[in-house]
Write a protein that holds these residues in place. Structure first.
Motif, PDB file in Angstrom:
ATOM      1  N   VAL A   1       0.837  -1.190   0.000  1.00 54.48           N
ATOM      2  CA  VAL A   1       0.000   0.000   0.000  1.00 54.48           C
ATOM      3  C   VAL A   1       0.874   1.244   0.000  1.00 54.48           C
ATOM      4  O   VAL A   1       1.836   1.341   0.763  1.00 54.48           O
ATOM      5  CB  VAL A   1      -0.924   0.009   1.239  1.00 54.48           C
ATOM      6  N   THR A   2       0.544   2.206  -0.850  1.00 61.32           N
ATOM      7  CA  THR A   2       1.220   3.500  -0.847  1.00 61.32           C
ATOM      8  C   THR A   2       0.457   4.447   0.071  1.00 61.32           C
ATOM      9  O   THR A   2      -0.727   4.700  -0.155  1.00 61.32           O
ATOM     10  CB  THR A   2       1.279   4.103  -2.259  1.00 61.32           C
ATOM     11  N   PRO A   3       1.090   4.947   1.143  1.00 57.72           N
ATOM     12  CA  PRO A   3       0.372   5.816   2.079  1.00 57.72           C
ATOM     13  C   PRO A   3      -0.220   7.039   1.398  1.00 57.72           C
ATOM     14  O   PRO A   3       0.445   7.693   0.593  1.00 57.72           O
ATOM     15  CB  PRO A   3       1.464   6.222   3.084  1.00 57.72           C
ATOM     16  N   ASP A   4      -1.471   7.332   1.696  1.00 54.60           N
ATOM     17  CA  ASP A   4      -2.158   8.496   1.148  1.00 54.60           C
ATOM     18  C   ASP A   4      -2.793   9.248   2.312  1.00 54.60           C
ATOM     19  O   ASP A   4      -3.900   8.958   2.729  1.00 54.60           O
ATOM     20  CB  ASP A   4      -3.236   8.061   0.146  1.00 54.60           C
ATOM     21  N   PHE A   5      -2.063  10.223   2.846  1.00 59.38           N
ATOM     22  CA  PHE A   5      -2.532  10.926   4.033  1.00 59.38           C
ATOM     23  C   PHE A   5      -3.400  12.138   3.695  1.00 59.38           C
ATOM     24  O   PHE A   5      -3.764  12.904   4.580  1.00 59.38           O
ATOM     25  CB  PHE A   5      -1.345  11.309   4.910  1.00 59.38           C
ATOM     26  N   ASP A   6      -3.728  12.287   2.413  1.00 57.55           N
ATOM     27  CA  ASP A   6      -4.767  13.239   2.052  1.00 57.55           C
ATOM     28  C   ASP A   6      -6.135  12.635   2.323  1.00 57.55           C
ATOM     29  O   ASP A   6      -7.120  13.356   2.489  1.00 57.55           O
ATOM     30  CB  ASP A   6      -4.674  13.628   0.570  1.00 57.55           C
ATOM     31  N   VAL A   7      -6.197  11.311   2.377  1.00 55.77           N
ATOM     32  CA  VAL A   7      -7.462  10.599   2.583  1.00 55.77           C
ATOM     33  C   VAL A   7      -7.496   9.904   3.936  1.00 55.77           C
ATOM     34  O   VAL A   7      -8.524   9.918   4.615  1.00 55.77           O
ATOM     35  CB  VAL A   7      -7.685   9.562   1.461  1.00 55.77           C
ATOM     36  N   PHE A   8      -6.380   9.321   4.352  1.00 52.41           N
ATOM     37  CA  PHE A   8      -6.340   8.502   5.561  1.00 52.41           C
ATOM     38  C   PHE A   8      -5.472   9.141   6.643  1.00 52.41           C
ATOM     39  O   PHE A   8      -4.512   9.850   6.351  1.00 52.41           O
ATOM     40  CB  PHE A   8      -5.810   7.102   5.241  1.00 52.41           C
ATOM     41  N   ASP A   9      -5.825   8.843   7.893  1.00 49.17           N
ATOM     42  CA  ASP A   9      -5.026   9.315   9.024  1.00 49.17           C
ATOM     43  C   ASP A   9      -3.827   8.416   9.266  1.00 49.17           C
ATOM     44  O   ASP A   9      -2.796   8.862   9.758  1.00 49.17           O
ATOM     45  CB  ASP A   9      -5.888   9.365  10.294  1.00 49.17           C
ATOM     46  N   ALA A  10      -3.970   7.139   8.937  1.00 50.38           N
ATOM     47  CA  ALA A  10      -2.884   6.185   9.126  1.00 50.38           C
ATOM     48  C   ALA A  10      -3.058   5.044   8.127  1.00 50.38           C
ATOM     49  O   ALA A  10      -4.162   4.788   7.650  1.00 50.38           O
ATOM     50  CB  ALA A  10      -2.858   5.643  10.551  1.00 50.38           C
ATOM     51  N   THR A  11      -1.969   4.368   7.848  1.00 48.04           N
ATOM     52  CA  THR A  11      -1.976   3.258   6.906  1.00 48.04           C
ATOM     53  C   THR A  11      -1.137   2.121   7.475  1.00 48.04           C
ATOM     54  O   THR A  11      -0.075   2.358   8.049  1.00 48.04           O
ATOM     55  CB  THR A  11      -1.387   3.688   5.547  1.00 48.04           C
ATOM     56  N   ILE A  12      -1.621   0.905   7.325  1.00 41.42           N
ATOM     57  CA  ILE A  12      -0.805  -0.256   7.661  1.00 41.42           C
ATOM     58  C   ILE A  12      -0.117  -0.707   6.376  1.00 41.42           C
ATOM     59  O   ILE A  12      -0.771  -0.995   5.376  1.00 41.42           O
ATOM     60  CB  ILE A  12      -1.646  -1.384   8.272  1.00 41.42           C
ATOM     61  N   VAL A  13       1.194  -0.725   6.427  1.00 38.57           N
ATOM     62  CA  VAL A  13       2.016  -0.980   5.252  1.00 38.57           C
ATOM     63  C   VAL A  13       2.722  -2.326   5.401  1.00 38.57           C
ATOM     64  O   VAL A  13       3.249  -2.644   6.476  1.00 38.57           O
ATOM     65  CB  VAL A  13       3.054   0.142   5.055  1.00 38.57           C
ATOM     66  N   TYR A  14       2.734  -3.100   4.331  1.00 39.76           N
ATOM     67  CA  TYR A  14       3.438  -4.388   4.293  1.00 39.76           C
ATOM     68  C   TYR A  14       4.723  -4.208   3.499  1.00 39.76           C
ATOM     69  O   TYR A  14       4.717  -3.605   2.431  1.00 39.76           O
ATOM     70  CB  TYR A  14       2.556  -5.441   3.624  1.00 39.76           C
ATOM     71  N   GLY A  15       5.818  -4.719   4.026  1.00 44.26           N
ATOM     72  CA  GLY A  15       7.076  -4.656   3.294  1.00 44.26           C
ATOM     73  C   GLY A  15       8.246  -4.359   4.206  1.00 44.26           C
ATOM     74  O   GLY A  15       8.300  -4.808   5.355  1.00 44.26           O
ATOM     75  N   LYS A  16       9.197  -3.601   3.698  1.00 40.95           N
ATOM     76  CA  LYS A  16      10.339  -3.155   4.487  1.00 40.95           C
ATOM     77  C   LYS A  16       9.954  -1.886   5.241  1.00 40.95           C
ATOM     78  O   LYS A  16       8.953  -1.237   4.921  1.00 40.95           O
ATOM     79  CB  LYS A  16      11.542  -2.876   3.579  1.00 40.95           C
TER      80      LYS A  16
END
Length: 290
Positions: free
Chosen positions: A132-147
Motif C-alpha cells: 500500500v502507498t500511504p495516502d494521508f490526504d485521505v487517511f489518518d494512518a496506513t498499515i504498510v506491508y514490506g520493508k
C-alpha cells in the motif's frame, strides 16, 4: 521583501505534483485540469522566486529548491489539517487503510478498541494490494506491508514480522503424520499467494527440501485469497502464523511444522510525524498490545 503567502491549494498542488512528477497524473489525482496544475505551480514559483521543477519531455524533476521546499510545505499542510481536525467533530473518526490480508487480525483489535473508546469511530478501508502507498490526504494512518518505510516525514511503528509456515485444514492430511511430511508434501496441492510463488520457495529453501515440486499448484492474487482456499480444503498454503493464529487455535487450520521461516517482510503502522490525528496513539497502543 515579498510579504505574500502561498495559498494552501498551491501547496497541495505542489506536494501532489512533487510526488507524481507528472502533470497529467497530478491533475487526475487532484481532479483538476493539467493547465490548472501548471498555473498553480507557476504562481508558486513566481511567489517564491525560485524554480521548483525542471520540465522534461517525459515528465518533471524536482530542482534542489523544490526538494528543499517539500518539508516546509508538508509541515504547513499537516499543521493546518491537525488544527481543522482538532476543531471538528471529525476528530472522533480515525480513517485507516490496510491490506485485506490482515483483516482477520485487525478486526478483533478494532472491536477491543471500540469497547474501550466507544466514542471513537474507526473507518477501515481495505485494499487487495499488499504494498500500500500511504495516502494521508485521505487517511489518518496506513498499515504498510514490506520493508520499514524510510522517510523523514513519516513515523513507522512495527506491528509484527511476517513468519511463514505451512497450514491446512486437519482433514486434508487424513492419517498422515504432519511431522514427517517432507517426503509426501509434493502429493498435495500447493496454494500460492502470488504468481512468483515466493512463500513456498522460501519455505523449501529453509527446510533444505530435496524432493520434487508439487505438480498441483494454484496461484492467488493475495494471501487472504490463498488462506481462504486453504480453509475450504483446497490444499496447503504457506501462511503467516500471526494472521492464522485464531484459525489455528480454533482448530480450523492445522500447523504442519513447529518451525517458521522469515520472509523478511513486516507490517508497519504508518502516519505523518507532523499533524497526526490526536487519537492515533490510542489505536496504536491497542494494536501493539496484541
Amino acid at each position: 521583501m515579498n510579504n505574500r503567502l502561498p495559498s494552501i491549494k498551491s501547496l497541495q498542488v505542489f506536494l501532489i505534483t512533487a510526488k507524481q512528477l507528472n502533470l497529467t497524473r497530478a491533475a487526475e489525482r487532484l481532479n483538476i485540469t493539467q493547465g490548472a496544475v501548471s498555473r498553480q505551480i507557476q504562481m508558486l514559483e513566481d511567489l517564491l522566486g525560485v524554480q521548483l521543477f525542471y520540465r522534461k519531455a517525459r515528465g518533471l524533476k524536482l530542482t534542489a529548491q523544490g526538494e528543499k521546499f517539500i518539508p516546509h510545505a508538508e509541515d504547513i499542510v499537516t499543521r493546518l489539517r491537525k488544527a481543522v481536525v482538532g476543531m471538528s467533530s471529525q476528530s472522533e473518526i480515525i480513517k485507516l487503510n490496510a491490506p485485506s490480508c490482515i483483516t482477520s487480525w485487525i478486526l478483533p483489535n478494532l472491536m477491543k478498541f471500540q469497547e474501550n473508546y466507544p466514542e471513537v469511530k474507526v473507518e477501515l478501508t481495505s485494499t487487495v494490494t499488499h504494498f500500500v502507498t500511504p495516502d494521508f490526504d485521505v487517511f489518518d494512518a496506513t498499515i504498510v506491508y514490506g520493508k520499514v518505510p524510510k522517510s523523514s516525514y513519516l513515523e513507522a511503528n512495527l506491528l509484527f514480522e511476517e513468519q511463514l509456515s505451512p497450514v491446512c485444514i486437519p482433514g486434508l492430511l487424513e492419517t498422515e503424520d504432519p511431522k514427517k511430511l517432507d517426503d509426501k508434501i509434493d502429493q498435495f496441492t500447493w496454494l500460492h499467494a502470488n504468481a512468483e510463488q515466493t512463500d513456498w520457495k522460501a519455505w523449501l529453501t529453509h527446510r533444505g527440501y530435496k524432493g520434487s515440486l508439487s505438480k498441483r499448484n494454484q496461484n492467488f492474487p493475495t494471501l487472504d485469497h490463498a488462506m481462504n482456499a486453504a480453509l475450504q480444503g483446497f490444499g496447503i498454503v504457506i501462511g503467516d502464523i500471526k494472521l492464522a493464529e485464531r484459525d489455528i487455535k480454533a482448530k480450523r487450520l492445522l500447523r504442519l511444522y513447529d518451525d517458521t521461516v522469515s520472509s523478511g517482510m513486516s507490517y508497519f503502522f504508518v502516519h505523518p510525524k507532523n499533524g497526526q490525528h490526536p487519537l492515533l496513539a490510542r489505536l496504536l497502543a491497542q494494536l501493539l498490545s496484541e
